[in-house]
Design an enzyme around this catalytic site. Sequence first.
Site, PDB file in Angstrom:
ATOM      1  N   ALA A  73       0.793  -1.336   0.218  1.00  0.00           N
ATOM      2  CA  ALA A  73       0.007   0.030   0.004  1.00  0.00           C
ATOM      3  C   ALA A  73       0.985   1.266   0.203  1.00  0.00           C
ATOM      4  CB  ALA A  73      -0.881   0.097   1.108  1.00  0.00           C
ATOM      5  N   GLN A  75       1.343   3.577   1.939  1.00  0.00           N
ATOM      6  CA  GLN A  75       2.447   3.775   3.246  1.00  0.00           C
ATOM      7  C   GLN A  75       2.656   2.425   3.683  1.00  0.00           C
ATOM      8  OE1 GLN A  75       3.467   6.387   4.943  1.00  0.00           O
ATOM      9  NE2 GLN A  75       2.679   7.872   3.643  1.00  0.00           N
ATOM     10  N   SER A  76       3.226   1.579   2.728  1.00  0.00           N
ATOM     11  CA  SER A  76       3.856   0.485   3.325  1.00  0.00           C
ATOM     12  C   SER A  76       5.103   0.435   3.929  1.00  0.00           C
ATOM     13  CB  SER A  76       3.880  -0.654   2.002  1.00  0.00           C
ATOM     14  OG  SER A  76       4.702  -1.528   2.178  1.00  0.00           O
ATOM     15  N   ASN A  77       4.936  -0.304   5.200  1.00  0.00           N
ATOM     16  CA  ASN A  77       6.245  -0.314   5.783  1.00  0.00           C
ATOM     17  C   ASN A  77       7.109  -1.372   5.209  1.00  0.00           C
ATOM     18  OD1 ASN A  77       5.277   1.282   8.258  1.00  0.00           O
ATOM     19  ND2 ASN A  77       3.886  -0.440   8.248  1.00  0.00           N
TER      20      ASN A  77
END
Length: 338
Positions: A73, A75-77
């Site tokens: 996504a 804001q993927s970590n």
Amino acid sequence: MHLARFPRLSLGHFPTPLEPLHNLTRLLGGPQLWIKRDDSTGLATGGNKTRKLEFLLAQALAEKADTVITQGATQSNHVRQTIAGAARLGLKAHVFLEQRVSDYGEAYQRSGNVLLDRLLGGEIIAHLPNGADMQQAMEQHAAQLREQGHRPYVIPGGGSNPVGALGYVACAQELLWQSAQQRLRIDHVVHATGSSGTQAGLVAGLFASNSAIPVLGISVRAPKEKQQQNVWNLASQTLELLGVAQPLPREAVVANSDYVGDGYGIPAASTLEALTLLAQHEGILLDPVYSAKGFAGLIDLIRQGHFRQHENVVFIHTGGAAGLFGYQQPLESAFTHG
Ligand SMILES: *Cc1c(COP(=O)(O)O)cnc(C)c1O
């Protein structure tokens, strides 16, 4: 089970601390709460993907890859940590982002993990609409790179395949070792579950060591039945990779999807309560997509009397605080009410 048979790099800071949450324990009136700080694994602000990447990127190097491809996504970590790992190894990182959440403005699109993705040298190949076939986009791109003479290595979303899950088999072993060292009888493990690798690895590792410690995954996206099926499938494949012949009982995989709220990446009121509670009573930063939903589930289950007062409950903090800055808009509007 013999983890050292699998290629593995050293990318993080381990063991991560296992610490008491004295203030929260008092505030909620028990059970005895503990936190395992997998938000402190290192690798560009840390998080649970570091453990998986130690195995995944080792395989990439073994296959002589020059480029790592992954997706997540906006804001993927996982994407941020994969880019950081690739930078450390001198590999290129090509990533695909999926616009799963659309109404949090400029900060969501550019700050938080997205800013770090770019700082760490990742190349964002495309930012695709919600529901796009991310796996296909990665495979097409990999095929193009191969035609140009490159050697791409594709990592699935969340790093969740049997090789990645080995990272959480290692975490299960670390947890059991700490439990013995600290003379801490662990009665429950609770954490946020998404692409399933974390829970699958933990369940596989605890099962293979005959520990009988129950793991509860608080879902951040999928409904309970679907999440349990995904975790069971991956845990079973991971056990097979480990050479454990005994079948994993269905009951070993438990998920709860009551704290998702309006959907993936959208903080619910309970998410914001958990986030502020840990920040203001323990000085610990959770994240609005995963760990705060996981902790919100833990808080609610405590209030419902799900645990006994004397039991030791370990929450695995899977990280994600870098994403907070992408959530400036919904977070600030929550503070005006508190
Ligand atoms: C990816 C992630 C999770 C979920 O882990 P899975 O292995 O995908 O289930 C939880 N917390 C954070 C902060 C994450 O980035």
